[in-house]
Motif scaffolding. Structure first.
Motif, mmCIF file in Angstrom:
data_model
loop_
_atom_site.group_PDB
_atom_site.id
_atom_site.type_symbol
_atom_site.label_atom_id
_atom_site.label_comp_id
_atom_site.label_asym_id
_atom_site.label_seq_id
_atom_site.Cartn_x
_atom_site.Cartn_y
_atom_site.Cartn_z
ATOM 1 N N LYS A 222 1.978 1.098 -27.860
ATOM 2 C CA LYS A 222 3.381 0.846 -27.551
ATOM 3 C C LYS A 222 3.640 -0.601 -27.145
ATOM 4 O O LYS A 222 4.792 -1.036 -27.057
ATOM 5 C CB LYS A 222 3.838 1.771 -26.412
ATOM 6 N N SER A 223 2.571 -1.334 -26.871
ATOM 7 C CA SER A 223 2.692 -2.738 -26.491
ATOM 8 C C SER A 223 1.547 -3.520 -27.113
ATOM 9 O O SER A 223 0.443 -2.992 -27.278
ATOM 10 C CB SER A 223 2.674 -2.893 -24.963
ATOM 11 N N ILE A 224 1.811 -4.785 -27.456
ATOM 12 C CA ILE A 224 0.838 -5.591 -28.198
ATOM 13 C C ILE A 224 0.735 -6.967 -27.558
ATOM 14 O O ILE A 224 1.745 -7.668 -27.399
ATOM 15 C CB ILE A 224 1.270 -5.746 -29.674
ATOM 16 N N GLY A 225 -0.451 -7.358 -27.186
ATOM 17 C CA GLY A 225 -0.682 -8.685 -26.636
ATOM 18 C C GLY A 225 -1.301 -9.595 -27.688
ATOM 19 O O GLY A 225 -2.340 -9.271 -28.262
ATOM 20 N N SER A 247 6.583 -8.185 -34.797
ATOM 21 C CA SER A 247 6.804 -6.935 -34.059
ATOM 22 C C SER A 247 7.598 -7.193 -32.791
ATOM 23 O O SER A 247 7.270 -8.111 -32.025
ATOM 24 C CB SER A 247 5.459 -6.290 -33.693
ATOM 25 N N PRO A 248 8.601 -6.364 -32.511
ATOM 26 C CA PRO A 248 9.363 -6.506 -31.261
ATOM 27 C C PRO A 248 8.542 -6.114 -30.035
ATOM 28 O O PRO A 248 8.951 -6.399 -28.896
ATOM 29 C CB PRO A 248 10.548 -5.555 -31.458
ATOM 30 N N ASP A 249 7.384 -5.478 -30.248
ATOM 31 C CA ASP A 249 6.538 -5.041 -29.143
ATOM 32 C C ASP A 249 5.474 -6.076 -28.774
ATOM 33 O O ASP A 249 4.674 -5.845 -27.861
ATOM 34 C CB ASP A 249 5.828 -3.726 -29.499
ATOM 35 N N GLU A 298 -1.408 -8.103 -39.669
ATOM 36 C CA GLU A 298 -0.480 -8.141 -40.809
ATOM 37 C C GLU A 298 -0.550 -6.839 -41.597
ATOM 38 O O GLU A 298 0.477 -6.332 -42.067
ATOM 39 C CB GLU A 298 -0.810 -9.334 -41.700
ATOM 40 N N ILE A 299 -1.743 -6.272 -41.740
ATOM 41 C CA ILE A 299 -1.876 -4.957 -42.382
ATOM 42 C C ILE A 299 -1.175 -3.898 -41.525
ATOM 43 O O ILE A 299 -0.431 -3.045 -42.028
ATOM 44 C CB ILE A 299 -3.363 -4.608 -42.584
ATOM 45 N N PHE A 300 -1.405 -3.951 -40.220
ATOM 46 C CA PHE A 300 -0.785 -3.049 -39.250
ATOM 47 C C PHE A 300 0.742 -3.077 -39.383
ATOM 48 O O PHE A 300 1.412 -2.044 -39.310
ATOM 49 C CB PHE A 300 -1.234 -3.487 -37.856
ATOM 50 N N CYS A 301 1.293 -4.279 -39.582
ATOM 51 C CA CYS A 301 2.754 -4.452 -39.665
ATOM 52 C C CYS A 301 3.304 -4.239 -41.069
ATOM 53 O O CYS A 301 4.528 -4.311 -41.276
ATOM 54 C CB CYS A 301 3.138 -5.842 -39.167
ATOM 55 N N GLY A 302 2.428 -4.031 -42.042
ATOM 56 C CA GLY A 302 2.876 -3.756 -43.400
ATOM 57 C C GLY A 302 3.214 -4.966 -44.234
ATOM 58 O O GLY A 302 3.838 -4.832 -45.299
#
Length: 315
Positions: A222-225, A247-249, A298-302
Motif C-alpha cells: 500500500k506504500s512504496i519507498g 505511482s501515487p503511493d 516499471e514492470i510492477f507499474c505496467g
C-alpha cells in the motif's frame, strides 16, 4: 604491502603538497590499514583511517577531507571525477595456467574476456595465453565507470557488451558478476574463479525466477519507498523522481546506508532501490519487505513488460 606501492603513493602526495592524509579501505583490505598508516607516518605524513564500511569507489569517505588534504582510496578504480582522491590499486596475481580449467567449456567462435579491477593487470597475459590455445579472444577498452581495459563492476557490464562476443569468459570470484553479464549481454557466460581454480557455465535463470516472485509479492503493498543513496557514486535522484511519478503511493527516501533495520523502521510495504544495484539482488532475503530494481518497478507499474526485463546498472 609492496614497497613500490608506498613509494609511488608518497611521490603523488608530495606532488600535491599534501601533509594530512586520510586512508579508506574496502572490507577485504581493512587489515592492511595499519601497515599503510605506519609507512606513511614514517614518510612524514599525518594519517587518519576511515573506520566506516566501504563497498567500492562509489562509497567514498569524502567527509574525511574536512580533516585531511587528500583521501587515498585503496583497491578500486574511480567511477567519477574526484580531484581530492587518489585511487591506489591493489592487484591480485594468480597463475595464468588456471585458465586451463575454463578452456574446455569455451565454445566460441569468439570469446570476450572480462575481469574485476584486482586482475585487470593480467588481461594482456590472459589474452596471449588464450590465443596460444587457439581461442579468438576479444577485450573491450575501458570507459566511464570502468576505466580499465576489460574491467567490469557489479553495477556496470559495459566492457562485456562492447566485446560483441556471443560468449564471455569472466575471471573473478562469486557468481553475481557473471549472472549480471549474462542478463546484460544475452551471451553464454563462463565464470572462472582463479583462486579456487574452478570454472562453470552461469545463467540468469534462477535469479529471474526469484525476481519474478519478488515483483508478485510487492503487488500487495500500500506504500512504496523509492530509495536514493546519498553516496557519491550511487546517487540517482533524477531516476528516483521518474519512478516516483509512476505511482501515487511512492515517496522518495534518501539515505546513507540501505540496511534491513532502516527499512523495517521506515515501514513501507515495498521499496524500489536506486542505490547500489546489488542490494536488491543480493540482499533480498535479509530485507523485511520486497525491494525492487527500477526496471522491476516499471514492470510492477505496467510500463515495461517482463519480456523486456533488464538488470539494473549505473552507467
Amino acid at each position: 604491502m609492496l614497497s613500490s606501492d608506498i613509494s609511488d603513493l608518497t611521490r603523488q602526495l608530495k606532488e600535491r603538497g599534501a601533509q594530512r592524509v586520510a586512508l579508506q579501505f574496502p572490507a577485504g583490505l581493512k587489515r592492511k590499514a595499519a601497515g599503510y598508516a605506519a609507512a606513511l607516518r614514517n614518510a612524514g605524513f599525518d594519517v587518519i583511517v576511515s573506520g566506516d564500511p566501504c563497498y567500492g569507489a562509489c562509497d567514498l569517505s569524502l567527509g574525511l577531507l574536512r580533516d585531511a588534504d587528500v583521501l587515498v582510496h585503496v583497491g578500486h578504480a574511480p567511477v567519477d571525477n574526484q580531484p581530492d582522491v587518489i585511487f591506489l590499486p591493489f592487484p591480485v596475481d594468480f597463475d595464468i595456467h588456471v585458465l586451463d580449467a575454463a578452456i574446455p567449456l569455451l565454445k566460441g567462435p569468439v570469446t570476450g574476456l572480462v575481469t574485476t579491477i584486482q586482475h585487470t593487470h593480467l588481461i594482456p597475459a590472459m589474452e596471449n595465453y588464450l590465443r596460444t590455445k587457439g581461442i579468438d579472444v576479444r577485450v573491450a577498452e575501458g570507459s566511464g565507470r570502468t576505466p580499465h581495459r576489460g574491467q567490469v563492476l557489479g553495477c556496470c557490464f559495459t566492457t562485456a557488451r562492447e566485446t560483441g562476443a556471443g560468449e564471455i569468459l569472466f575471471i573473478g570470484t562469486g557468481i553475481f558478476h557473471p549472472i549480471g553479464i549474462a542478463l546484460s549481454t544475452g551471451a553464454r557466460v563462463i565464470a572462472l574463479d582463479p583462486l579456487a581454480e574452478t570454472a562453470e557455465l552461469v545463467t540468469g535463470e534462477t535469479l529471474m525466477r526469484r525476481r519474478f516472485a519478488v515483483i508478485e509479492k510487492a503487488r500487495g503493498a500500500k506504500s512504496i519507498g523509492i530509495l536514493v543513496s546519498t553516496k557519491t557514486g550511487q546517487r540517482r535522484m533524477e531516476l528516483a523522481r521518474q519512478l516516483a511519478a509512476l505511482s501515487p503511493d511512492a515517496v522518495i527516501v534518501p539515505l546513507q546506508e540501505v540496511t534491513p533495520d532502516e527499512l523495517l523502521d521506515l515501514g513501507f510495504g515495498c521499496y524500489v532501490n536506486t542505490a547500489c544495484p546489488r542490494l536488491a539482488y543480493d540482499d533480498q532475503i535479509r530485507f523485511p519487505a520486497p525491494v525492487l530494481s527500477p526496471q522491476e518497478f516499471e514492470i510492477f507499474c505496467g510500463v515495461r513488460t517482463w519480456d523486456n526485463y533488464e538488470i539494473d546498472e549505473i552507467l
